[in-house]
Scaffold this active site. Structure first.
Site, PDB file in Angstrom:
ATOM      1  N   ASN A  13       7.384  64.114  32.538  1.00 14.78           N
ATOM      2  CA  ASN A  13       7.792  64.526  31.648  1.00 14.78           C
ATOM      3  C   ASN A  13       8.051  66.061  31.149  1.00 14.78           C
ATOM      4  O   ASN A  13       7.278  67.097  31.266  1.00 14.78           O
ATOM      5  CB  ASN A  13       6.562  64.543  30.977  1.00 14.78           C
ATOM      6  CG  ASN A  13       6.167  64.636  29.813  1.00 14.78           C
ATOM      7  OD1 ASN A  13       7.285  64.764  28.969  1.00 14.78           O
ATOM      8  ND2 ASN A  13       4.812  65.002  28.606  1.00 14.78           N
ATOM      9  N   TRP A  14       9.056  66.173  30.232  1.00 16.46           N
ATOM     10  CA  TRP A  14       9.840  68.045  30.838  1.00 16.46           C
ATOM     11  C   TRP A  14       9.020  68.148  29.290  1.00 16.46           C
ATOM     12  O   TRP A  14       9.394  69.392  29.224  1.00 16.46           O
ATOM     13  CB  TRP A  14      10.896  68.429  30.661  1.00 16.46           C
ATOM     14  CG  TRP A  14      11.543  67.743  31.965  1.00 16.46           C
ATOM     15  CD1 TRP A  14      10.763  67.202  33.468  1.00 16.46           C
ATOM     16  CD2 TRP A  14      13.513  67.932  32.373  1.00 16.46           C
ATOM     17  NE1 TRP A  14      12.103  67.168  33.985  1.00 16.46           N
ATOM     18  CE2 TRP A  14      13.374  67.664  33.681  1.00 16.46           C
ATOM     19  CE3 TRP A  14      14.357  67.092  31.582  1.00 16.46           C
ATOM     20  CZ2 TRP A  14      14.082  67.045  34.411  1.00 16.46           C
ATOM     21  CZ3 TRP A  14      15.117  67.614  32.077  1.00 16.46           C
ATOM     22  CH2 TRP A  14      15.703  67.072  33.186  1.00 16.46           C
ATOM     23  N   LYS A  15       8.267  67.873  28.537  1.00 13.20           N
ATOM     24  CA  LYS A  15       8.069  67.578  27.227  1.00 13.20           C
ATOM     25  C   LYS A  15       8.801  68.734  26.669  1.00 13.20           C
ATOM     26  O   LYS A  15       9.859  68.562  26.640  1.00 13.20           O
ATOM     27  CB  LYS A  15       6.978  68.705  27.655  1.00 13.20           C
ATOM     28  CG  LYS A  15       5.522  68.110  28.367  1.00 13.20           C
ATOM     29  CD  LYS A  15       4.501  68.521  28.558  1.00 13.20           C
ATOM     30  CE  LYS A  15       3.699  68.398  28.763  1.00 13.20           C
ATOM     31  NZ  LYS A  15       2.206  67.908  29.193  1.00 13.20           N
ATOM     32  N   HIS A 106       1.379  59.656  23.810  1.00 17.29           N
ATOM     33  CA  HIS A 106       0.742  61.311  24.554  1.00 17.29           C
ATOM     34  C   HIS A 106      -0.420  62.060  24.007  1.00 17.29           C
ATOM     35  O   HIS A 106      -0.321  61.757  22.740  1.00 17.29           O
ATOM     36  CB  HIS A 106       2.226  62.115  25.302  1.00 17.29           C
ATOM     37  CG  HIS A 106       2.007  63.540  26.053  1.00 17.29           C
ATOM     38  ND1 HIS A 106       1.086  64.138  25.950  1.00 17.29           N
ATOM     39  CD2 HIS A 106       1.850  62.955  27.632  1.00 17.29           C
ATOM     40  CE1 HIS A 106       0.991  65.139  26.510  1.00 17.29           C
ATOM     41  NE2 HIS A 106       1.369  64.608  28.051  1.00 17.29           N
ATOM     42  N   GLU A 108      -0.630  65.216  23.216  1.00 19.14           N
ATOM     43  CA  GLU A 108       0.235  66.402  22.833  1.00 19.14           C
ATOM     44  C   GLU A 108       0.262  65.749  21.237  1.00 19.14           C
ATOM     45  O   GLU A 108       0.226  66.124  20.494  1.00 19.14           O
ATOM     46  CB  GLU A 108       1.670  67.094  23.708  1.00 19.14           C
ATOM     47  CG  GLU A 108       0.214  67.618  24.196  1.00 19.14           C
ATOM     48  CD  GLU A 108       1.625  68.756  25.624  1.00 19.14           C
ATOM     49  OE1 GLU A 108       2.536  67.570  26.046  1.00 19.14           O
ATOM     50  OE2 GLU A 108       0.903  67.741  26.545  1.00 19.14           O
ATOM     51  N   GLU A 178      -4.288  60.292  31.261  1.00 19.70           N
ATOM     52  CA  GLU A 178      -4.104  61.257  31.103  1.00 19.70           C
ATOM     53  C   GLU A 178      -5.360  62.597  30.452  1.00 19.70           C
ATOM     54  O   GLU A 178      -4.905  61.586  29.694  1.00 19.70           O
ATOM     55  CB  GLU A 178      -3.021  61.309  30.369  1.00 19.70           C
ATOM     56  CG  GLU A 178      -0.902  61.574  31.044  1.00 19.70           C
ATOM     57  CD  GLU A 178      -0.392  62.706  30.844  1.00 19.70           C
ATOM     58  OE1 GLU A 178       0.553  62.974  31.976  1.00 19.70           O
ATOM     59  OE2 GLU A 178      -0.074  62.123  29.716  1.00 19.70           O
ATOM     60  N   GLY A 184      -2.357  70.613  31.500  1.00 21.07           N
ATOM     61  CA  GLY A 184      -1.529  71.524  32.148  1.00 21.07           C
ATOM     62  C   GLY A 184      -2.787  72.599  31.973  1.00 21.07           C
ATOM     63  O   GLY A 184      -2.159  73.858  31.903  1.00 21.07           O
ATOM     64  N   SER A 222      -1.898  67.769  36.219  1.00 23.15           N
ATOM     65  CA  SER A 222      -2.161  68.634  36.965  1.00 23.15           C
ATOM     66  C   SER A 222      -1.445  67.913  38.201  1.00 23.15           C
ATOM     67  O   SER A 222      -2.348  68.711  39.072  1.00 23.15           O
ATOM     68  CB  SER A 222      -3.205  69.479  36.754  1.00 23.15           C
ATOM     69  OG  SER A 222      -3.231  70.683  36.071  1.00 23.15           O
ATOM     70  N   GLY A 243       4.104  67.150  34.173  1.00 23.37           N
ATOM     71  CA  GLY A 243       3.967  67.028  33.271  1.00 23.37           C
ATOM     72  C   GLY A 243       4.893  68.834  34.155  1.00 23.37           C
ATOM     73  O   GLY A 243       5.979  68.746  34.428  1.00 23.37           O
ATOM     74  N   GLY A 244       4.158  70.303  34.571  1.00 19.25           N
ATOM     75  CA  GLY A 244       4.649  71.100  35.039  1.00 19.25           C
ATOM     76  C   GLY A 244       5.083  70.843  35.924  1.00 19.25           C
ATOM     77  O   GLY A 244       5.876  71.569  36.483  1.00 19.25           O
TER      78      GLY A 244
HETATM   79  P1  13P Z   1       0.117  68.727  33.815  1.00 20.51           P
HETATM   80  O1  13P Z   1       1.307  68.041  34.534  1.00 20.51           O
HETATM   81  O2  13P Z   1       1.258  69.959  33.429  1.00 20.51           O
HETATM   82  O3  13P Z   1      -0.727  68.644  33.397  1.00 20.51           O
HETATM   83  O4  13P Z   1       1.371  67.648  31.995  1.00 20.51           O
HETATM   84  C1  13P Z   1       1.325  66.419  32.408  1.00 20.51           C
HETATM   85  C2  13P Z   1       1.244  65.587  31.765  1.00 20.51           C
HETATM   86  O5  13P Z   1       0.520  65.743  30.084  1.00 20.51           O
HETATM   87  C3  13P Z   1       1.876  64.971  31.645  1.00 20.51           C
HETATM   88  O6  13P Z   1       2.986  63.969  30.789  1.00 20.51           O
END
Ligand code: 13P
Length: 263
Positions: A13-15, A106, A108, A178, A184, A222, A243-244
């Site tokens: 997930n590149w956000k 999600h 967010e 999650e 993050g 993470s 994510g990251g």
């Molecule tokens: P991180 O891997 O950066 O913690 O993000 C997780 C995430 O929200 C994937 O959707």
């Protein structure tokens, strides 16, 4: 029942990242890694979720691989079909552009964009009606975990959508657990805590649907190459939503390999 026979999924997930040139380079690097050492399609499903404007160009880049790597939308409109809804992209239009996978719920989007159960039910319903596959995200906040409410919150988030998913449509759902406090932050849930929650989710799914033992439950928060093997070793963790670490081709590839080889 454990979900250990389920094919794992590893989705990046590149956000709201990265710039175009970096996205193309990332995909190019990832393709090269897969060419040098392929990851069998039957051992791990793979996907990237880029920003909406890049969905079709990333999909074209991935099309030249000799295995499928899904292109996943990060969101879908609560409104179905077409019409005067400025700024929205419906499930039908995503499908029309060849996008068959979508993240919904999600944290967010729940927190920053105030998406509640009512809105999420509409999104789920629209995506299922358009025959998309959904990665439905659930997870508790730190306060909820510390108050001993984590399981109840997560199970409620799953119950929230049950009324709009028909018996057969559960096969088009993947769950991503999650925990918000792990996103993050560099803090991963311990494999024991993650497995315990995944087992509860599995139990909850088994009460709602006959397909409960077949639904993939991904962990997100993470995930990195350093913790992927121990997470992959947990019987009810059927993949990762990354994510990251998905913004680096090598890291993402290593996570995918960990799941493909451990499961
Ligand atoms: P991180 O891997 O950066 O913690 O993000 C997780 C995430 O929200 C994937 O959707």
């Amino acid at each position: 029942m454990s979900g250990s026979t389920i094919t794992p999924w590893v989705i990046g997930n590149w956000k709201m990242n990265p710039v175009k040139a970096d996205a193309l380079q990332l995909v190019e690097n990832f393709k090269q890694l897969l060419q040098v050492q392929p990851i069998d399609e039957n051992k791990c499903y793979l996907g990237f979720a880029p920003i909406s404007i890049a969905l079709t160009s990333i999909q074209s880049e991935l099309a030249s691989l000799n295995r499928v790597v899904y292109t996943v939308a990060q969101d879908v409109s609560r409104v179905a079909g077409m019409g005067a809804y400025t700024g929205e992209v419906s499930a039908e239009l995503l499908k029309d552009h060849g996008i068959q996978y979508v993240l919904i719920g999600h944290s967010e989007r729940r927190e920053i964009f105030a998406e509640d159960a009512h809105i999420l039910k509409k999104k789920i319903s629209n995506a299922l009606n358009a025959e998309m596959t959904i990665i439905y995200c659930v997870g508790e906040s730190l306060e909820q975990r510390e108050a001993g409410q984590a399981e109840a919150v997560v199970l409620q988030q799953i119950c929230d959508i049950a009324s709009v998913v028909s018996a057969e449509q559960w096969q088009n759902l993947v769950i991503a657990y999650e925990p918000i406090w792990a996103i993050g932050t560099g803090k991963t849930a311990s494999p024991e805590d993650a497995q315990a929650m995944h087992a509860k989710i599995r139990e909850g799914l088994n009460q709602i649907t006959a397909l409960g033992s077949k639904i993939a439950i991904l962990y997100g928060g993470s995930v990195k190459p350093e913790n992927a093997v121990e997470l992959a070793a947990c019987p009810d963790i059927n993949g990762a939503l990354v994510g990251g670490a998905s913004l680096n081709a090598e890291s993402f590839y290593q996570i995918a390999q960990a799941f493909a080889n451990t499961k």
